[in-house]
Design a protein around this motif. Structure first.
Motif, PDB file in Angstrom:
ATOM      1  N   VAL A 149      22.229  30.699  14.284  1.00  0.00           N
ATOM      2  CA  VAL A 149      22.949  31.406  15.624  1.00  0.00           C
ATOM      3  C   VAL A 149      22.112  32.253  15.884  1.00  0.00           C
ATOM      4  N   ALA A 150      21.459  33.203  14.989  1.00  0.00           N
ATOM      5  CA  ALA A 150      20.629  34.295  15.449  1.00  0.00           C
ATOM      6  C   ALA A 150      19.697  34.679  14.312  1.00  0.00           C
ATOM      7  N   ALA A 151      18.677  35.479  14.505  1.00  0.00           N
ATOM      8  CA  ALA A 151      18.001  35.971  13.297  1.00  0.00           C
ATOM      9  C   ALA A 151      18.312  37.127  12.598  1.00  0.00           C
ATOM     10  N   SER A 152      19.620  37.606  12.777  1.00  0.00           N
ATOM     11  CA  SER A 152      20.103  38.521  12.112  1.00  0.00           C
ATOM     12  C   SER A 152      21.714  38.477  12.263  1.00  0.00           C
ATOM     13  N   PRO A 209      15.260  36.045   8.237  1.00  0.00           N
ATOM     14  CA  PRO A 209      16.191  36.305   6.947  1.00  0.00           C
ATOM     15  C   PRO A 209      15.951  34.826   6.184  1.00  0.00           C
ATOM     16  N   ASP A 210      15.741  35.031   4.973  1.00  0.00           N
ATOM     17  CA  ASP A 210      15.455  33.958   3.971  1.00  0.00           C
ATOM     18  C   ASP A 210      16.313  32.585   4.289  1.00  0.00           C
ATOM     19  N   LEU A 211      17.419  32.710   4.001  1.00  0.00           N
ATOM     20  CA  LEU A 211      18.279  31.476   4.077  1.00  0.00           C
ATOM     21  C   LEU A 211      18.507  30.958   5.620  1.00  0.00           C
ATOM     22  N   MET A 315      25.053  34.758   3.795  1.00  0.00           N
ATOM     23  CA  MET A 315      23.576  34.554   3.414  1.00  0.00           C
ATOM     24  C   MET A 315      22.839  35.894   3.724  1.00  0.00           C
ATOM     25  N   GLU A 316      23.231  36.950   4.045  1.00  0.00           N
ATOM     26  CA  GLU A 316      22.900  38.158   4.418  1.00  0.00           C
ATOM     27  C   GLU A 316      22.914  38.809   3.081  1.00  0.00           C
ATOM     28  N   ALA A 317      24.202  38.796   2.406  1.00  0.00           N
ATOM     29  CA  ALA A 317      24.628  39.208   1.231  1.00  0.00           C
ATOM     30  C   ALA A 317      23.525  38.725   0.212  1.00  0.00           C
TER      31      ALA A 317
END
Length: 341
Positions: A149-152, A209-211, A315-317
């Motif tokens: 959806v986005a890169a952050s 971000p990685d995942l 994924m951010e967590a």
């Protein structure tokens, strides 16, 4: 979980669930009826992914399946990533592929939006998605936004908030959600799901971000069968594999294994009260495309916004846990952090 979300010209208090409910509850009542009267004109933003060509072939090839009738890709704006080589090098070939299928190539997103009823936002690079999505939202065009959806996480929240404020239907999903075996679990064939393990490739892209880049596929499978409600995440790394362990609020545990090398296999196991179901294999994009077209007809996303937002928070967590050497990280904490940016 309430957070204060600051976005340009407004400050308001909301909840992740509230974002989803508002998007679905405020759609124009005439939307579904009006789009069914004629063949819908589909526009594609981004010809740097194989998804764009696959969707166009399915919609523009004569003799297509009944569930794909009533839609045609009429225009595409090819510009995708500026600097991801694997994306940039695809564009010239994909332009020729869709032109052979009767698609007009246009010079800007604004030009495309004047020619179409609905949009497939397919740019492979998630970094420009916020800017692109805001143009689509301003034009009041319902749109599917492909992974990521986005890169952050912050941009993901901004996109969904903007769609909600402007009553524009939005839908995002990995095609892996619609594997037949995954949908068997969703339909209850395993009974209540007690837990699940999923896996997919998790190739790295330094700009994301990685995942977010590829691990999203296996994470989407996990949430498809487990549902929402993950409260905390812990991540460990071993033998070219990253394992993310999620604990749900009801005590259930779901894991995602992202493989860094080897073949591109997708799957897993859902553990249910009635028995276990093996997840996989992946057979193609048409099951997802059918869901996208139904969304375009009705304006109602089959995956509610709060679930998509929780997937990206998961994924951010996982990334935050990696930065903290495998410490447990709460979903709420990463959402709060993302909304303060």
């Amino acid at each position: 979980m309430k957070q204060t979300i600051l976005r340009r010209d407004f400050i308001r208090t909301t909840t992740i669930a509230g974002i989803g409910a508002a998007v679905l509850n405020n759609l124009p009542r005439s939307f579904g009826r009006s789009v069914l009267q004629n063949e819908m004109r589909v526009g594609i933003i981004g010809l740097d992914t194989s998804h764009s060509v696959a969707f166009t072939k399915s919609l523009n090839t004569p003799g297509k399946a009944a569930e794909l009738q009533g839609f045609k890709v009429v225009a595409a704006y090819p510009k995708g990533s500026n600097d991801i080589e694997s994306s940039v090098k695809r564009i010239p070939g994909y332009i020729e592929d869709v032109k052979k299928l009767g698609v007009e190539i246009v010079g800007s997103e604004e030009e495309l939006l004047k020619k179409v009823d609905v949009v497939l936002l397919e740019t492979n690079d998630g970094r420009p998605h916020l800017e692109q999505a805001l143009k689509v939202i301003k034009a009041k065009k319902p749109f599917f936004i492909d992974k990521p959806v986005a890169a952050s996480l912050s941009d993901v929240i901004s996109i969904y908030e903007s769609a909600k404020r402007n009553n524009v239907p939005i839908f995002s999903s990995s095609s892996l959600r619609y594997m037949e075996s995954v949908q068997d679990v969703v339909k209850g064939k395993a009974g209540a799901v007690l837990g699940a393990d999923t896996f997919s490739p998790a190739t790295l892209e330094k700009t994301h971000p990685d995942l977010f880049w590829y691990g999203i596929h296996g994470v989407e499978i996990l949430f498809s069968v487990m549902g929402t409600g993950c409260s905390e995440v812990r991540r460990v790394h071993t033998n070219n594999t990253d394992i993310v362990i999620g604990t749900w609020k009801d005590g259930r545990v779901g894991t995602f294994r992202g493989t860094r090398t080897g073949t591109h296999d997708y799957g897993g196991t859902a553990y249910g009260e009635k028995g276990n179901i093996t997840l996989g294999p992946f057979k193609g994009y048409d099951n997802l495309l059918v869901q996208i077209l139904e969304f375009f007809k009705t304006g109602k996303a089959p995956v509610v916004p709060e679930e998509t937002l929780e997937i990206y928070a998961f994924m951010e967590a996982a990334d935050e846990s990696k930065r903290k050497s495998g410490a447990t990280v709460s979903i709420e904490s990463v959402i709060q952090k993302a909304t303060k940016r």
